[in-house]
Design an enzyme around this catalytic site. Structure first.
Site, PDB file in Angstrom:
ATOM      1  N   TYR A 164      -1.253  -0.367  10.955  1.00  0.00           N
ATOM      2  CA  TYR A 164      -1.524  -0.778   9.567  1.00  0.00           C
ATOM      3  C   TYR A 164      -0.289  -0.463   8.717  1.00  0.00           C
ATOM      4  O   TYR A 164       0.185  -1.315   7.945  1.00  0.00           O
ATOM      5  CB  TYR A 164      -2.753  -0.037   9.030  1.00  0.00           C
ATOM      6  CG  TYR A 164      -3.097  -0.390   7.596  1.00  0.00           C
ATOM      7  CD1 TYR A 164      -3.561  -1.661   7.266  1.00  0.00           C
ATOM      8  CD2 TYR A 164      -2.958   0.547   6.569  1.00  0.00           C
ATOM      9  CE1 TYR A 164      -3.878  -1.991   5.941  1.00  0.00           C
ATOM     10  CE2 TYR A 164      -3.271   0.223   5.252  1.00  0.00           C
ATOM     11  CZ  TYR A 164      -3.735  -1.043   4.947  1.00  0.00           C
ATOM     12  OH  TYR A 164      -4.040  -1.373   3.645  1.00  0.00           O
ATOM     13  N   SER A 183       0.855  -1.191   0.000  1.00  0.00           N
ATOM     14  CA  SER A 183       0.000   0.000   0.000  1.00  0.00           C
ATOM     15  C   SER A 183       0.890   1.239   0.000  1.00  0.00           C
ATOM     16  O   SER A 183       2.081   1.147   0.343  1.00  0.00           O
ATOM     17  CB  SER A 183      -0.857  -0.015   1.277  1.00  0.00           C
ATOM     18  OG  SER A 183      -1.493   1.228   1.472  1.00  0.00           O
TER      19      SER A 183
END
Ligand code: NDP
Length: 244
Positions: A153, A140
């Site tokens: 995260y 990501s």
């Protein structure tokens, strides 16, 4: 199963029950791959396998359960003869302010996003090595930039990037490693956030996201069809006769 599909490469996709994983399964199947769809929501992967038809199988597997992954690898070997491509896509994004209240979320993200990908890879590695495989890790932009409320995260995605960079060097020439780093993609990802205010805020952002899961799937399919240009200097840098 048609002759083409019998000869098609085999792709195993984790988190194939929704979003980027489901779109990748559709895209690779359309490109002639046989696909094994892994997720916990069995009904969803079964429905997708039915929709795709020949050359698609659904397997119920939680990436935090190594036994289930070993059984999945055995099933893929038995039904498809092996694995050419592994897409480590399963993930959760449980954002929120850093606090003890979120500690279960932290453990879950690390177990699914990071350890899940690592475990799936070590379980499937022999199959990937067999015929010159591809490993695709879904990271990501959060693997490069860490925003407020996304610390753990981001840690999982920074972790994916560091681990992938090492594997990219280590697994050549047997396995090519590709890392995909999407930005905001319109999927159900934010709906699982447990912190109420953060979930509402994230949903507003995701509701207007312009990039679709199909866009990311197209990029994955494109990367996989590129010729394998091996970085020869990486191989030459290894001490003679050693695996590393
Ligand atoms: P979705 O929520 O739509 O998909 C997540 C998938 O992960 C689901 O299929 C889910 O299946 C699976 N999953 C979750 N936990 C587990 C588990 N324990 N075992 C097996 N599978 C699991 O979100 P996305 O499609 O957006 O996310 C896919 C990947 O893309 C994630 O790694 C995410 O971090 C990454 N990503 C997403 C971005 C976005 O903006 N959407 C941006 C950048 C990266 P099930 O619940 O059935 O098990």
């Amino acid at each position: 199963m048609s002759q083409d599909q019998k000869q098609g490469r085999v792709a195993v996709i984790t988190g194939a029950s929704s979003g980027i994983g489901a779109a990748t399964a559709r895209s690779l199947h359309a490109a002639g791959y046989r696909v094994a769809l892994l997720a916990r929501r069995t009904d969803r992967v079964e429905a997708l396998a039915d929709e795709l038809g020949d050359g698609a199988i659904a397997i119920s597997a939680d990436v935090t359960d190594r036994g289930a992954l070993v059984a999945a690898a055995d099933q893929v070997k038995q039904e498809f003869g092996g694995t050419d491509v592994l897409v480590n896509n399963a993930g959760v994004m449980l954002l929120g302010p850093f606090s003890a209240e979120q500690r279960d979320d932290y453990r879950r993200m690390i177990e699914v996003n990071l350890l899940g990908a690592i475990t799936t890879t070590e379980v499937f590695l022999d199959q990937l090595r067999d015929g010159g495989g591809d490993l695709v890790n879904i990271s990501s932009v959060a693997g490069r930039v860490a925003n407020v409320g996304s610390g753990v995260y981001a840690a999982t995605k920074f972790g994916i990037n560091g681990w992938s960079e090492s594997l990219r060097r280590e697994l050549l020439p047997d396995v090519r490693v590709t890392v995909i780093e999407p930005g905001v993609v319109a999927t159900e990802l934010p709906t699982h956030i447990t912190h109420e205010a953060t979930r509402q805020g994230a949903k507003q952002l995701y509701d207007v996201a312009e990039v679709t899961a199909e866009d990311v799937a197209e990029v994955i399919a494109f990367a996989l069809q590129r010729p394998r240009h091996l970085a020869i200097h990486e191989i030459l840098l290894r001490p003679a006769g050693q695996a590393l």
